[in-house]
Design a protein around this motif. Structure first.
Motif, PDB file in Angstrom:
ATOM      1  N   GLN A   7       0.555  -1.089   0.116  1.00  0.00           N
ATOM      2  CA  GLN A   7      -0.236   0.127  -0.182  1.00  0.00           C
ATOM      3  C   GLN A   7       1.194   0.922   0.171  1.00  0.00           C
ATOM      4  N   THR A   8       2.518   1.095   0.873  1.00  0.00           N
ATOM      5  CA  THR A   8       2.976   2.156   0.716  1.00  0.00           C
ATOM      6  C   THR A   8       3.441   2.788  -0.714  1.00  0.00           C
ATOM      7  N   PHE A   9       3.359   1.180  -2.072  1.00  0.00           N
ATOM      8  CA  PHE A   9       3.838   1.869  -2.872  1.00  0.00           C
ATOM      9  C   PHE A   9       2.501   2.555  -4.073  1.00  0.00           C
ATOM     10  N   ARG A  10       1.479   2.421  -3.766  1.00  0.00           N
ATOM     11  CA  ARG A  10      -0.092   2.655  -4.167  1.00  0.00           C
ATOM     12  C   ARG A  10      -0.253   4.281  -4.158  1.00  0.00           C
ATOM     13  N   THR A  11      -0.439   5.323  -4.519  1.00  0.00           N
ATOM     14  CA  THR A  11      -1.465   6.158  -4.815  1.00  0.00           C
ATOM     15  C   THR A  11      -2.510   6.593  -3.988  1.00  0.00           C
ATOM     16  N   PRO A  12      -2.515   6.740  -3.053  1.00  0.00           N
ATOM     17  CA  PRO A  12      -4.741   6.527  -2.767  1.00  0.00           C
ATOM     18  C   PRO A  12      -5.106   7.130  -3.954  1.00  0.00           C
ATOM     19  N   ARG A  13      -6.841   7.088  -3.901  1.00  0.00           N
ATOM     20  CA  ARG A  13      -7.689   7.709  -5.102  1.00  0.00           C
ATOM     21  C   ARG A  13      -8.644   8.183  -4.109  1.00  0.00           C
ATOM     22  N   LEU A  14      -8.808   9.861  -3.597  1.00  0.00           N
ATOM     23  CA  LEU A  14      -9.312  10.559  -3.341  1.00  0.00           C
ATOM     24  C   LEU A  14     -11.050  10.312  -3.503  1.00  0.00           C
ATOM     25  N   ARG A  15     -11.700   9.948  -2.641  1.00  0.00           N
ATOM     26  CA  ARG A  15     -12.841   9.784  -2.530  1.00  0.00           C
ATOM     27  C   ARG A  15     -13.182  11.964  -2.872  1.00  0.00           C
ATOM     28  N   SER A  16     -14.493  11.844  -3.400  1.00  0.00           N
ATOM     29  CA  SER A  16     -15.576  13.221  -3.365  1.00  0.00           C
ATOM     30  C   SER A  16     -16.079  14.289  -2.187  1.00  0.00           C
ATOM     31  N   GLU A  17     -16.295  12.835  -1.064  1.00  0.00           N
ATOM     32  CA  GLU A  17     -16.568  13.620  -0.093  1.00  0.00           C
ATOM     33  C   GLU A  17     -16.240  11.354   0.842  1.00  0.00           C
ATOM     34  N   PHE A  18     -15.716  12.332   2.467  1.00  0.00           N
ATOM     35  CA  PHE A  18     -15.397  11.260   2.804  1.00  0.00           C
ATOM     36  C   PHE A  18     -15.137  11.607   4.957  1.00  0.00           C
ATOM     37  N   LYS A  19     -15.279  10.678   5.097  1.00  0.00           N
ATOM     38  CA  LYS A  19     -15.325  11.039   6.522  1.00  0.00           C
ATOM     39  C   LYS A  19     -13.551  10.712   7.308  1.00  0.00           C
ATOM     40  N   PHE A  20     -13.358  10.399   8.098  1.00  0.00           N
ATOM     41  CA  PHE A  20     -12.054  10.703   9.173  1.00  0.00           C
ATOM     42  C   PHE A  20     -11.975  11.123  11.021  1.00  0.00           C
ATOM     43  N   ARG A  21     -11.752   9.990  11.330  1.00  0.00           N
ATOM     44  CA  ARG A  21     -10.793  10.485  12.519  1.00  0.00           C
ATOM     45  C   ARG A  21      -9.588  10.992  12.389  1.00  0.00           C
ATOM     46  N   LEU A  22      -9.480  12.552  13.494  1.00  0.00           N
ATOM     47  CA  LEU A  22      -8.550  13.659  14.077  1.00  0.00           C
ATOM     48  C   LEU A  22      -7.587  12.767  14.654  1.00  0.00           C
ATOM     49  N   ASP A  23      -6.856  13.294  15.184  1.00  0.00           N
ATOM     50  CA  ASP A  23      -5.932  12.005  15.830  1.00  0.00           C
ATOM     51  C   ASP A  23      -6.401  11.882  17.331  1.00  0.00           C
ATOM     52  N   ASP A  24      -7.026  12.916  17.671  1.00  0.00           N
ATOM     53  CA  ASP A  24      -7.557  12.832  18.694  1.00  0.00           C
ATOM     54  C   ASP A  24      -9.344  11.834  19.117  1.00  0.00           C
ATOM     55  N   GLY A  25      -9.565  11.414  17.399  1.00  0.00           N
ATOM     56  CA  GLY A  25     -11.074  11.063  17.046  1.00  0.00           C
ATOM     57  C   GLY A  25     -11.486  11.689  17.645  1.00  0.00           C
ATOM     58  N   THR A  26     -11.949  12.931  17.042  1.00  0.00           N
ATOM     59  CA  THR A  26     -12.974  14.179  16.345  1.00  0.00           C
ATOM     60  C   THR A  26     -13.290  13.373  15.037  1.00  0.00           C
TER      61      THR A  26
END
Length: 212
Positions: A7-26
């Protein structure tokens, strides 16, 4: 070999809108800015301290003009791109932060960058998240280097640029100019610092981020 290594060799493809969690879980929702985000931008600007405004605009700015709002929201995600994120648990807030780039005139492979994270959310990884989104968007658009104009007293951001392999390009009075190569794969990010390792990890996570 472990799947994660590949996976480190792959270029991620961004979704048009997505969910994520910040470092503190937000939990945050991430997407490109849109024309109807004008009011959110004004509300977010109103929450910024004068120091934060000066560091973002390199001058004392008391309000955003209609022209600035139009520039921030008139995007093609190629020559002019911007990503923002908001706290999913507090949707009435203006947002968490915004990152944008604009391709340089006369240099199709370079772009100027600006990143803003509201004070309440600084130190949680929102800036690195939005920064990573810009890198992936820019790479797809054929951009290969970012440039940053930073006030000399903004040592925190300068330290981040240095940690990611930034190059000092020059100084004019109290403004320093730095540059970074565009990183589109986790393996390309230097791993000598904790900030760089976090950035690399975010690139990996973006490839698996669920749709919003």
């Amino acid at each position: 070999m472990p799947t994660r290594w590949f996976q480190t060799f792959r270029t991620p493809r961004l979704r048009s809108e997505f969910k994520f969690r910040l470092d503190d879980g937000t939990p945050v929702q991430v997407r490109p800015l849109q024309a109807d985000d004008a009011q959110r931008l004004r509300a977010g600007f109103a929450q910024m301290s004068q120091l934060a405004r000066r560091r973002r605009f390199l001058a004392d700015v008391s309000e955003l003009s209609d022209q600035q709002i139009s520039e921030f929201t008139t995007l093609d995600q190629v020559d002019r791109a911007a990503w923002g994120c908001m706290n999913r648990e507090r949707p009435k807030e203006p947002g968490v932060g915004v990152a944008r780039y604009q391709r340089l005139n006369g240099d199709r492979k370079s772009a100027d960058v600006a990143i803003t994270v509201l004070e309440e959310y600084q130190g949680r990884g929102a800036g690195l998240l939005l920064h990573a989104c810009l890198h992936l968007t820019a790479h797809r658009a054929g951009i290969r280097r970012f440039y940053y104009d930073v006030l000399r007293d903004n040592q925190r951001f300068i330290a981040q640029i240095k940690a990611l392999g930034g190059r000092f390009e020059g100084r004019a009075e109290n403004i320093e100019r730095w540059s970074l190569p565009i990183y589109h794969r986790a393996r390309d990010v230097p791993d000598a610092t904790s900030i760089a390792r976090r950035f690399s990890e975010i690139l990996l996570k973006l490839g698996r981020a669920p749709a919003a």
